[in-house]
Scaffold this motif. Structure first.
Motif, mmCIF file in Angstrom:
data_model
loop_
_atom_site.group_PDB
_atom_site.id
_atom_site.type_symbol
_atom_site.label_atom_id
_atom_site.label_comp_id
_atom_site.label_asym_id
_atom_site.label_seq_id
_atom_site.Cartn_x
_atom_site.Cartn_y
_atom_site.Cartn_z
ATOM 1 N N GLU A 15 0.828 -1.203 0.000
ATOM 2 C CA GLU A 15 0.000 0.000 0.000
ATOM 3 C C GLU A 15 0.867 1.258 0.000
ATOM 4 O O GLU A 15 0.555 2.235 -0.677
ATOM 5 C CB GLU A 15 -0.936 -0.007 1.212
ATOM 6 C CG GLU A 15 -2.031 -1.060 1.127
ATOM 7 C CD GLU A 15 -2.885 -1.118 2.382
ATOM 8 O OE1 GLU A 15 -2.445 -0.557 3.413
ATOM 9 O OE2 GLU A 15 -3.973 -1.706 2.340
ATOM 10 N N VAL A 16 1.954 1.222 0.761
ATOM 11 C CA VAL A 16 2.876 2.354 0.792
ATOM 12 C C VAL A 16 3.511 2.562 -0.577
ATOM 13 O O VAL A 16 3.631 3.705 -1.068
ATOM 14 C CB VAL A 16 3.969 2.136 1.860
ATOM 15 C CG1 VAL A 16 5.057 3.204 1.732
ATOM 16 C CG2 VAL A 16 3.361 2.162 3.252
ATOM 17 N N ILE A 18 2.283 1.695 -3.501
ATOM 18 C CA ILE A 18 1.267 2.202 -4.427
ATOM 19 C C ILE A 18 1.043 3.688 -4.204
ATOM 20 O O ILE A 18 0.905 4.468 -5.152
ATOM 21 C CB ILE A 18 -0.049 1.417 -4.255
ATOM 22 C CG1 ILE A 18 0.128 -0.031 -4.738
ATOM 23 C CG2 ILE A 18 -1.190 2.080 -5.027
ATOM 24 C CD1 ILE A 18 -1.049 -0.931 -4.440
ATOM 25 N N GLN A 19 1.013 4.104 -2.916
ATOM 26 C CA GLN A 19 0.835 5.522 -2.593
ATOM 27 C C GLN A 19 1.996 6.345 -3.144
ATOM 28 O O GLN A 19 1.791 7.449 -3.675
ATOM 29 C CB GLN A 19 0.731 5.692 -1.078
ATOM 30 C CG GLN A 19 0.501 7.134 -0.631
ATOM 31 C CD GLN A 19 -0.857 7.665 -1.040
ATOM 32 O OE1 GLN A 19 -1.885 7.087 -0.698
ATOM 33 N NE2 GLN A 19 -0.870 8.774 -1.780
ATOM 34 N N GLU A 20 3.213 5.817 -3.057
ATOM 35 C CA GLU A 20 4.381 6.535 -3.568
ATOM 36 C C GLU A 20 4.298 6.704 -5.087
ATOM 37 O O GLU A 20 4.614 7.779 -5.619
ATOM 38 C CB GLU A 20 5.663 5.783 -3.189
ATOM 39 C CG GLU A 20 5.972 5.837 -1.696
ATOM 40 C CD GLU A 20 7.153 4.978 -1.317
ATOM 41 O OE1 GLU A 20 7.614 4.188 -2.181
ATOM 42 O OE2 GLU A 20 7.625 5.076 -0.165
ATOM 43 N N PHE A 22 1.521 6.805 -6.841
ATOM 44 C CA PHE A 22 0.454 7.774 -7.108
ATOM 45 C C PHE A 22 0.936 9.195 -6.842
ATOM 46 O O PHE A 22 0.596 10.125 -7.597
ATOM 47 C CB PHE A 22 -0.763 7.456 -6.240
ATOM 48 C CG PHE A 22 -1.966 8.326 -6.557
ATOM 49 C CD1 PHE A 22 -2.728 8.079 -7.698
ATOM 50 C CD2 PHE A 22 -2.326 9.369 -5.726
ATOM 51 C CE1 PHE A 22 -3.819 8.877 -8.000
ATOM 52 C CE2 PHE A 22 -3.419 10.167 -6.024
ATOM 53 C CZ PHE A 22 -4.178 9.916 -7.160
ATOM 54 N N ASP A 23 1.734 9.379 -5.782
ATOM 55 C CA ASP A 23 2.279 10.704 -5.491
ATOM 56 C C ASP A 23 3.184 11.182 -6.624
ATOM 57 O O ASP A 23 3.185 12.374 -6.983
ATOM 58 C CB ASP A 23 3.058 10.676 -4.172
ATOM 59 C CG ASP A 23 2.144 10.473 -2.968
ATOM 60 O OD1 ASP A 23 0.930 10.729 -3.102
ATOM 61 O OD2 ASP A 23 2.659 10.045 -1.915
ATOM 62 N N GLN A 26 1.020 12.377 -9.374
ATOM 63 C CA GLN A 26 0.434 13.685 -9.072
ATOM 64 C C GLN A 26 1.433 14.815 -9.326
ATOM 65 O O GLN A 26 1.039 15.948 -9.622
ATOM 66 C CB GLN A 26 -0.037 13.724 -7.616
ATOM 67 C CG GLN A 26 -1.221 12.821 -7.324
ATOM 68 C CD GLN A 26 -2.438 13.196 -8.147
ATOM 69 O OE1 GLN A 26 -3.003 14.271 -7.968
ATOM 70 N NE2 GLN A 26 -2.844 12.324 -9.048
ATOM 71 N N PHE A 42 -8.943 7.222 -6.467
ATOM 72 C CA PHE A 42 -7.809 6.548 -5.831
ATOM 73 C C PHE A 42 -8.053 6.384 -4.336
ATOM 74 O O PHE A 42 -7.797 5.312 -3.757
ATOM 75 C CB PHE A 42 -6.526 7.342 -6.068
ATOM 76 C CG PHE A 42 -5.318 6.748 -5.397
ATOM 77 C CD1 PHE A 42 -4.683 5.636 -5.928
ATOM 78 C CD2 PHE A 42 -4.821 7.290 -4.217
ATOM 79 C CE1 PHE A 42 -3.576 5.070 -5.310
ATOM 80 C CE2 PHE A 42 -3.722 6.740 -3.589
ATOM 81 C CZ PHE A 42 -3.094 5.632 -4.135
ATOM 82 N N ASP A 43 -8.559 7.444 -3.698
ATOM 83 C CA ASP A 43 -8.847 7.373 -2.264
ATOM 84 C C ASP A 43 -9.895 6.304 -1.959
ATOM 85 O O ASP A 43 -9.801 5.580 -0.963
ATOM 86 C CB ASP A 43 -9.320 8.732 -1.753
ATOM 87 C CG ASP A 43 -8.203 9.763 -1.725
ATOM 88 O OD1 ASP A 43 -7.029 9.348 -1.707
ATOM 89 O OD2 ASP A 43 -8.507 10.976 -1.744
ATOM 90 N N LYS A 46 -8.354 2.690 -2.211
ATOM 91 C CA LYS A 46 -7.496 2.238 -1.106
ATOM 92 C C LYS A 46 -8.230 2.232 0.236
ATOM 93 O O LYS A 46 -7.717 1.706 1.214
ATOM 94 C CB LYS A 46 -6.250 3.119 -1.014
ATOM 95 C CG LYS A 46 -6.497 4.534 -0.554
ATOM 96 C CD LYS A 46 -5.186 5.301 -0.407
ATOM 97 C CE LYS A 46 -5.430 6.697 0.142
ATOM 98 N NZ LYS A 46 -4.167 7.447 0.346
ATOM 99 N N SER A 47 -9.420 2.812 0.266
ATOM 100 C CA SER A 47 -10.186 2.849 1.508
ATOM 101 C C SER A 47 -10.773 1.481 1.837
ATOM 102 O O SER A 47 -11.098 0.694 0.948
ATOM 103 C CB SER A 47 -11.314 3.879 1.385
ATOM 104 O OG SER A 47 -12.170 3.810 2.503
#
Length: 244
Positions: A15-16, A18-20, A22-23, A26, A42-43, A46-47
């Motif tokens: 998850e971390v 994937i967040q990186e 996506f960042d 952005q 996206f939010d 991952k929710s």
């Protein structure tokens, strides 16, 4: 032969990662990927909350159906307009329902440790209340991995706050394709309010292919009238009688 053990990444590590990614996207050169609907999608992905938006026009039986799902009388249900706020009911497997109450500016104005039907009636009649965040036990599911969230919205033809009507139509058009439970009353399908909302639903179903069509579930609350089906292409309705 030499073997090297490479441990698999835990879900949290993935998850971390994937967040990186996506960042990075952005901060990239493509403005289309920074649009609010992309970020919201996206939010949502991952929710751990799984939202089901319950939609209906006035007096279609929406609150009655939600009470049936909760197996208790919590939402005000009458043969008249009775939903004037947006209420989100999140499953957390607790013994009782609690609530946080917000005004139209998003300010927390009340909390209730044990929510009752009478309190919900009072909150619904209070013009300063815009949104109610409820948590408790939705009996037919568990909150172990994913939490079901029932989103009860005012009928677009009965909105004390004009933004509520806009929010309902916005939700129907969102690219994130939230699941929609549309409550129909077979006795009032010819009413303009229902026709207008169903027409908007039909347009939403035409955009985005199978994913758009499959996110809508239609439920008839017309009593003995039977099960009602809606054709989004021809704008026609077919009611099949139920068998005893």
């Amino acid at each position: 032969i030499e073997l090297e053990h490479i441990p698999a990444k835990e879900i949290g590590d993935k998850e971390v990662a994937i967040q990186e990614v996506f960042d990075e996207i952005q901060n990239g050169p493509f403005n289309e990927l920074r649009q609010p609907d992309v970020i919201k999608a996206f939010d949502l992905a991952k929710s751990k909350d799984f939202e089901v938006n319950v939609v209906a026009t006035m007096s279609a039986g929406k609150s009655t159906l939600i009470n049936s799902l909760l197996r208790q009388k919590l939402m005000p249900a009458k043969q008249e307009a009775c939903t004037a706020t947006i209420t989100k009911i999140k499953d957390n497997d607790a013994d009782c329902f609690m609530a946080k109450v917000y005004d139209k500016d998003g300010t927390l104005i009340q909390t209730h440790a044990e929510l009752t039907y009478e309190t919900m009636e009072q909150l619904n009649a209070n013009p300063s209340v815009s949104r109610i965040q409820v948590e408790g036990n939705i009996p037919f599911v568990t909150a172990d991995d994913v939490s079901l969230v029932l989103v009860d919205t005012p009928g677009p033809n009965n909105s004390r706050d004009p933004e509520h009507k806009a929010a309902t139509y916005r939700m129907l058009s969102e690219s994130s394709k939230p699941l929609v439970l549309y409550i129909m009353n077979a006795t009032q399908l010819a009413v303009n309010d229902d026709y207008n909302l169903l027409s908007h639903v039909a347009e939403s179903m035409k955009v985005g292919g199978k994913q758009s069509r499959d996110r809508f579930i239609f439920v008839n609350q017309g009593g003995t009238a039977g099960i009602c089906f809606f054709n989004p292409v021809s704008y026609t309705h077919l009611t099949l009688p139920t068998t005893e």
